[in-house]
Write an enzyme that holds these catalytic residues in place. Structure first.
Site, PDB file in Angstrom:
ATOM      1  N   SER A  61      -0.661 -41.910 -92.203  1.00  0.00           N
ATOM      2  CA  SER A  61      -2.062 -41.532 -92.277  1.00  0.00           C
ATOM      3  C   SER A  61      -2.868 -42.645 -92.928  1.00  0.00           C
ATOM      4  O   SER A  61      -2.365 -43.424 -93.741  1.00  0.00           O
ATOM      5  CB  SER A  61      -2.231 -40.237 -93.070  1.00  0.00           C
ATOM      6  OG  SER A  61      -1.506 -39.192 -92.440  1.00  0.00           O
TER       7      SER A  61
ATOM      8  N   ASP B 216       1.801 -53.959 -79.832  1.00  0.00           N
ATOM      9  CA  ASP B 216       1.148 -52.644 -79.681  1.00  0.00           C
ATOM     10  C   ASP B 216      -0.365 -52.841 -79.561  1.00  0.00           C
ATOM     11  O   ASP B 216      -1.153 -52.186 -80.235  1.00  0.00           O
ATOM     12  CB  ASP B 216       1.482 -51.744 -80.866  1.00  0.00           C
ATOM     13  CG  ASP B 216       1.089 -50.284 -80.608  1.00  0.00           C
ATOM     14  OD1 ASP B 216       0.873 -49.919 -79.428  1.00  0.00           O
ATOM     15  OD2 ASP B 216       0.985 -49.514 -81.571  1.00  0.00           O
TER      16      ASP B 216
ATOM     17  N   TYR C  42       2.582 -45.362 -88.101  1.00  0.00           N
ATOM     18  CA  TYR C  42       3.094 -45.654 -89.444  1.00  0.00           C
ATOM     19  C   TYR C  42       2.851 -44.483 -90.380  1.00  0.00           C
ATOM     20  O   TYR C  42       3.698 -44.106 -91.157  1.00  0.00           O
ATOM     21  CB  TYR C  42       2.413 -46.921 -89.970  1.00  0.00           C
ATOM     22  CG  TYR C  42       2.838 -47.332 -91.352  1.00  0.00           C
ATOM     23  CD1 TYR C  42       3.992 -48.093 -91.542  1.00  0.00           C
ATOM     24  CD2 TYR C  42       2.094 -46.970 -92.470  1.00  0.00           C
ATOM     25  CE1 TYR C  42       4.379 -48.475 -92.809  1.00  0.00           C
ATOM     26  CE2 TYR C  42       2.476 -47.351 -93.749  1.00  0.00           C
ATOM     27  CZ  TYR C  42       3.636 -48.095 -93.903  1.00  0.00           C
ATOM     28  OH  TYR C  42       4.025 -48.474 -95.168  1.00  0.00           O
TER      29      TYR C  42
END
Length: 860
Positions: A519, A628, A517
């Site tokens: 940092s 995930d 996505y």
């Protein structure tokens, strides 16, 4: 037996060259007689061959009988083993055959050396047979790349071999009716060997065929029986002698005496001397004019007497006789006598030829009779020996019979006693049978009752399961209603300026991680430590994933789900609670020299993750698949309690119209090592996809090894009984039985086909929950349980030491009961009750996620 004339080929083809063609003088008569004597002596069979060559095959079994036959029929002559080595056309390399040109010089040389050593071993085996039979033998070999038969012919020519023994055919072709050669090699040698070589062909120890030497340059075949050969029509020696005598007589004026030719004829055995060759068939030289016989000896005796009378007469009588020779009558008479003598000699030769045939047949018959006599003698000895053995066996049988009779008498007595006991047992068995029938009846009735109870128990169990399911559905509905009522109170909205200030303008020193996505930064937001997840411009995810994570975390409450504190819609930023121990991936690799996780803590984390997945998959409105699942997305708080995060690619599942299977069609995303193979192949995301990822995580918790290929390694170790060598030593001493049970459960979760993977709630959780409870010293989280359980430690307020009702998060990052932390701050304290560090601010943030989790626990 054969008559053999060892005359040289030149002598056999041109016998007239012995005599001079010039007119004879009186002094030449002795020379004529001497030459004729030498020719006659040369025509006598004087073949002496002290060596018998035996051609042998590569397999000792194929030529053993032939060698034994040659030794037995050698007559004391020496034996020479004849062997032709044919090199292999191909070279074997690693189970395959290669041409010599493709095998390499080193391998070819090595193979040839092995072949030569094998040839030497074969020849030594044949020499050993000769040694055992008391015969000294030597060996002679040659290497021929074409074929064996050509090598044999080459050896015959090279070494001037006079006598050869070789096989006529393979032993399997032998029969008593066999009269000709059946071997290609034998036929070739018979047709191409030099004429001076005498060859005997053997099969299974029997003489099948003989090829004798021939003096006329051709090969003579001998079979039994064989009709006499037709004598040559060339001018006889007598006719040539008559022409020479007449020529000499004319030059000498008719003064030549008959004594010289008569003495020449009187030389014993000058012509037609018989010769035999080891009992082989009869041969005769076609051009030989005379054969010694009774009639020829009588005729020569008459001529000798007449010659003696002439020699003993007075000189006058000799002169008169010489003068009469000049007359034509005497010439004709002499010619007639010579013709008559030659005719009788020819008849005698034919008789001798027939006699030699008969004698050869007689010798063969005698040899066969001797062989049969020896066989009969051996058979008689065997019968005598067998008879003795039979007599001894009969004697032993008689003794055994006597012994058996005595034993039979004893057995009869025992039998009578046994019969008496049998009658008693039969009466007892009858009574026992009645008891058994009664017991069978009772057993049948008991079985019927048991079946009835089993059916009732199954019905009750079904009813209980249905009741539990209904209760679970009601509980979930209540939870959803409660979460829906507070959906808009779960998190706060922050401005982008606040986010920049909290992260020190996204300083690299504040960065604690990076994902698909964007940092992740550590920051202080409203005096509270938080984790800020910032969307990157080049991120693979975007607003869709942002909305997806907000929606999932707003609908679910679970103590092992990460708490979403707030959002910044302006920059698509998510603000989470800060978890000081990082991710499970970092702790398994001991990042920053952090202490390793014990095996007890690893099992507890696995149970917490399983509980969270069950909550996601069993959501009543829509099942949620994380998609995930990996150690990097499992975060740990200060107490090493796991929190599942990163729901950017999770999916709310629907069902097909024609199936109850929940799925979502999407492009495969996630980490390859943890990705479901069927999801990767078909793009269908199902709850069983999370089961596969969870199985890989279990194996990693067990072994600490990389995830790629880990299932194959563990499966091989289990099959070999070596699982203990794979367990992560940093976790401490694993209980082997528990570790093996956990490994087998993980391998079931990692099955390639999703239909073979276990159900998380019904199977996996029921195995992990008992493992977790005794390890942590606390009772298990009652997922689907009806009994009252002890609360998790993070439900307990650090100040009041009781379950919180209104949890609030302070600036130190810990959650307290609102009343307790306010009283702590109102009393003038400015330090943390847990860490004793100074609080930078006194603002409190409601922890709605933990409050709903506590409510769910209290209601369960």
């Amino acid at each position: 037996m054969a008559v053999v004339s060892p005359m040289s080929p030149a002598m056999a083809t041109t016998p007239h060259q012995v005599y001079p063609t010039t007119p004879l003088r009186g002094s030449e008569v002795p020379w004529i007689m001497s030459g004729m004597r030498e020719a006659a002596e040369a025509s006598s069979p004087n073949v002496v061959d002290d060596i018998i060559h035996v051609a042998v095959a590569k397999d000792v079994k194929d030529s053993r009988l032939n060698l034994i036959w040659a030794i037995q029929n050698s007559g004391g002559k020496r034996i020479c083993i004849l062997y032709v080595h044919v090199p292999a056309a191909t070279i074997p390399i690693m189970g395959a055959n290669f041409p010599e040109s493709a095998a390499g010089e080193h391998r070819v040389q090595e193979h040839r050396e092995n072949e030569e050593q094998g040839m030497r071993n074969i020849l030594n085996d044949y020499l050993l047979i000769c040694q055992k039979m008391g015969v000294k033998a030597n060996k002679l070999h040659i290497t021929d790349k074409d074929c064996i038969e050509k090598g044999i012919v080459e050896l015959i020519c090279k070494h001037n071999i006079k006598k050869l023994v070789m096989g006529a055919a393979s032993d399997k072709y032998y029969s008593r009716r066999m009269t000709d050669l059946r071997s290609r090699k034998a036929i070739y040698v018979r047709e191409n060997a030099p004429a001076y070589c005498h060859i005997q062909f053997i099969c299974k120890g029997y003489l099948i065929h003989t090829r004798n030497l021939s003096l006329d340059g051709g090969n003579v075949e001998v079979r039994s029986p064989l009709s006499p050969q037709t004598p040559s029509r060339s001018p006889s020696l007598g006719q040539q002698l008559y022409r020479r005598v007449r020529s000499v007589n004319e030059r000498n004026g008719g003064r030549m005496s008959l004594a010289s030719p008569i003495r020449f004829l009187m030389q014993p055995n000058r012509f037609g001397r018989e010769g035999t060759s080891n009992g082989s068939d009869v041969l005769s030289r076609p051009a030989s004019p005379l054969v010694s016989s009774t009639s020829s000896v009588n005729f020569i005796s008459e001529l000798s007497e007449n010659a003696s009378a002439l020699n003993s007469s007075s000189p006058k009588a000799i002169q008169a006789s010489s003068s009469r020779l000049q007359d034509s009558e005497m010439d004709e008479t002499l010619y007639d006598q010579l013709q008559q003598a030659m005719a009788e000699a020819e008849n005698a030769r034919q008789d001798a030829y027939q006699e030699s045939i008969r004698r050869g047949n007689a010798e063969r018959n005698a040899i066969e009779a001797i062989r049969r006599a020896k066989a009969a003698e051996m058979k008689y000895e065997e019968e005598v020996k067998l008879r003795k053995e039979l007599e001894e066996a009969i004697k032993r049988e008689k003794e055994e019979i006597d012994c058996m009779k005595s034993q039979r008498e004893k057995l009869n007595e025992e039998l009578q006693h046994a019969l008496h006991k049998n009658s008693l047992l039969e009466s007892k068995m009858a009574s026992t049978q009645l008891m058994l029938e009664e017991l069978d009846q009772k057993n049948k009735s008991a079985m019927d009752t048991l079946e009835k109870y089993k059916q009732e128990r199954e019905d009750l169990q079904t009813q209980r399961d249905n009741a539990l399911k209904e209760a679970e559905d009601l509980r979930r509905e209540k939870q959803e209603e409660a979460s829906t009522s507070h959906v808009f109170q779960l998190f706060s909205e922050f401005s982008f300026a606040e986010i920049k200030e909290a992260t020190n303008n996204f300083s690299p020193s504040q960065k604690i991680g990076e994902g698909g996505y964007g940092s992740i930064y550590k920051g202080i937001l409203r005096q509270t430590e938080v984790a800020v997840k910032m969307l990157s411009p080049d991120s693979k995810q975007g607003p869709k994933e942002y909305q997806q994570e907000v929606e999932v975390l707003s609908k679910l409450r679970h103590p092992n789900l990460i708490t979403l504190i707030g959002t910044c819609p302006e920059s698509w930023t998510l603000v989470y609670e800060y978890l000081s121990n990082g991710s499970l991936e970092d702790r398994l690799s001991c990042e920053d020299n952090t202490p390793p996780l014990s095996w007890q803590t690893r099992i507890r984390i696995a149970a917490e993750v399983c509980s969270t997945l069950v909550c996601l998959h069993s959501n009543r409105s829509h099942s949620i698949v994380h998609g995930d699942l990996k150690p990097a997305n499992i975060l740990l708080d200060a107490n090493l309690v796991s929190k599942l995060s990163d729901f950017g690619i999770s999916r709310l599942l629907s069902c097909r119209e024609d199936s109850t299977t929940q799925f979502w069609i999407t492009d495969p995303k996630g980490t390859f090592a943890y990705m479901d193979p069927e999801f990767f192949a078909s793009g269908e995301l199902t709850p069983k996809s999370d089961v596969y990822s969870f199985g890989i995580i279990l194996l990693k918790l067990l072994t600490g090894r990389p995830a790629v290929g880990i299932s194959k390694v563990v499966e091989s170790a289990l099959d070999a009984g070596k699982l203990n060598s794979l367990l992560d030593p940093l976790a401490g001493d694993w209980p082997l039985a528990l570790a093996e049970k956990l490994a087998r459960l993980a391998l079931r979760c990692c099955e390639m086909e999703r239909k073979n993977r276990p159900d998380l709630h019904l199977e996996v959780w029921r195995i992990l929950e008992p493992m977790k409870a005794p390890l942590s010293g606390e009772n298990r989280l009652g997922l689907g349980s009806q009994e009252l359980c002890q609360p998790p430690p993070y439900f307990i307020c650090p100040i009041f030491k009781e379950v919180m009702r209104d949890p609030h998060m302070a600036a130190d990052g810990h959650t307290y009961e609102a009343e307790a932390i306010r009283g702590w701050l109102d009393s003038g304290r400015d330090t943390s009750p847990v860490t004793n560090s100074k609080l930078v601010m006194h603002n409190l943030v409601p922890n709605h996620a933990l409050r709903h989790a506590i409510q769910d626990w209290l209601e369960s």
